[in-house]
Design a protein around this motif. Sequence first.
Motif, PDB file in Angstrom:
ATOM      1  N   THR A   2       0.839  -1.189   0.000  1.00 32.44           N
ATOM      2  CA  THR A   2       0.000   0.000   0.000  1.00 32.44           C
ATOM      3  C   THR A   2       0.877   1.243   0.000  1.00 32.44           C
ATOM      4  O   THR A   2       2.067   1.187   0.279  1.00 32.44           O
ATOM      5  CB  THR A   2      -0.911   0.025   1.248  1.00 32.44           C
ATOM      6  N   ASP A   3       0.279   2.384  -0.309  1.00 36.59           N
ATOM      7  CA  ASP A   3       1.034   3.626  -0.406  1.00 36.59           C
ATOM      8  C   ASP A   3       1.108   4.385   0.905  1.00 36.59           C
ATOM      9  O   ASP A   3       1.748   5.426   0.966  1.00 36.59           O
ATOM     10  CB  ASP A   3       0.386   4.532  -1.466  1.00 36.59           C
ATOM     11  N   MET A   4       0.465   3.904   1.949  1.00 29.60           N
ATOM     12  CA  MET A   4       0.388   4.638   3.199  1.00 29.60           C
ATOM     13  C   MET A   4       1.587   4.323   4.097  1.00 29.60           C
ATOM     14  O   MET A   4       1.737   3.225   4.584  1.00 29.60           O
ATOM     15  CB  MET A   4      -0.911   4.275   3.919  1.00 29.60           C
ATOM     16  N   ILE A   5       2.448   5.287   4.278  1.00 23.69           N
ATOM     17  CA  ILE A   5       3.594   5.154   5.185  1.00 23.69           C
ATOM     18  C   ILE A   5       3.293   6.025   6.401  1.00 23.69           C
ATOM     19  O   ILE A   5       2.852   7.159   6.266  1.00 23.69           O
ATOM     20  CB  ILE A   5       4.895   5.625   4.509  1.00 23.69           C
ATOM     21  N   SER A   6       3.551   5.487   7.595  1.00 21.81           N
ATOM     22  CA  SER A   6       3.235   6.251   8.798  1.00 21.81           C
ATOM     23  C   SER A   6       4.302   6.007   9.862  1.00 21.81           C
ATOM     24  O   SER A   6       5.022   5.012   9.820  1.00 21.81           O
ATOM     25  CB  SER A   6       1.853   5.853   9.331  1.00 21.81           C
ATOM     26  N   PRO A   7       4.375   6.910  10.833  1.00 19.41           N
ATOM     27  CA  PRO A   7       5.309   6.691  11.946  1.00 19.41           C
ATOM     28  C   PRO A   7       4.918   5.439  12.723  1.00 19.41           C
ATOM     29  O   PRO A   7       3.734   5.164  12.929  1.00 19.41           O
ATOM     30  CB  PRO A   7       5.135   7.941  12.811  1.00 19.41           C
TER      31      PRO A   7
END
Length: 121
Positions: A2-7
């Motif tokens: 997926t394209d969602m990168i998060s801390p």
Amino acid sequence: MTDMISPAGTAELASVAETLAQAFQTDPALSWILPDPDHRARALRSLFRVLVPADVRVGVALRSPDDEAAALWRAPGQAHSGTLEFLRTVVPLYERLGFVTQVQWDVPGGPHFWGMMRPSS
């Protein structure tokens, strides 16, 4: 992926360490330094279990939702975290690479020292 990168949150730091260990498993330099793949896998897991929390104290760990990717980032000017942070990191790093603390001592008015040795295998 997926394209969602998060801390990464505190509970996710172990999976960040595992993702990074797997990513470096086939690194040519680390493969030369640690030629046995099983030993390299164990050493990298141990290494990143120390590095990830140390880096998060002065930066951020990023991850993808399914742990396909991870990265450690430090804020500008935080590439070198100082002597105390270095010492908190380096002794456990050496221990995870097989070194054993033989002796510790303080220099009056100076720093704390660790005498370490790596037993021959």
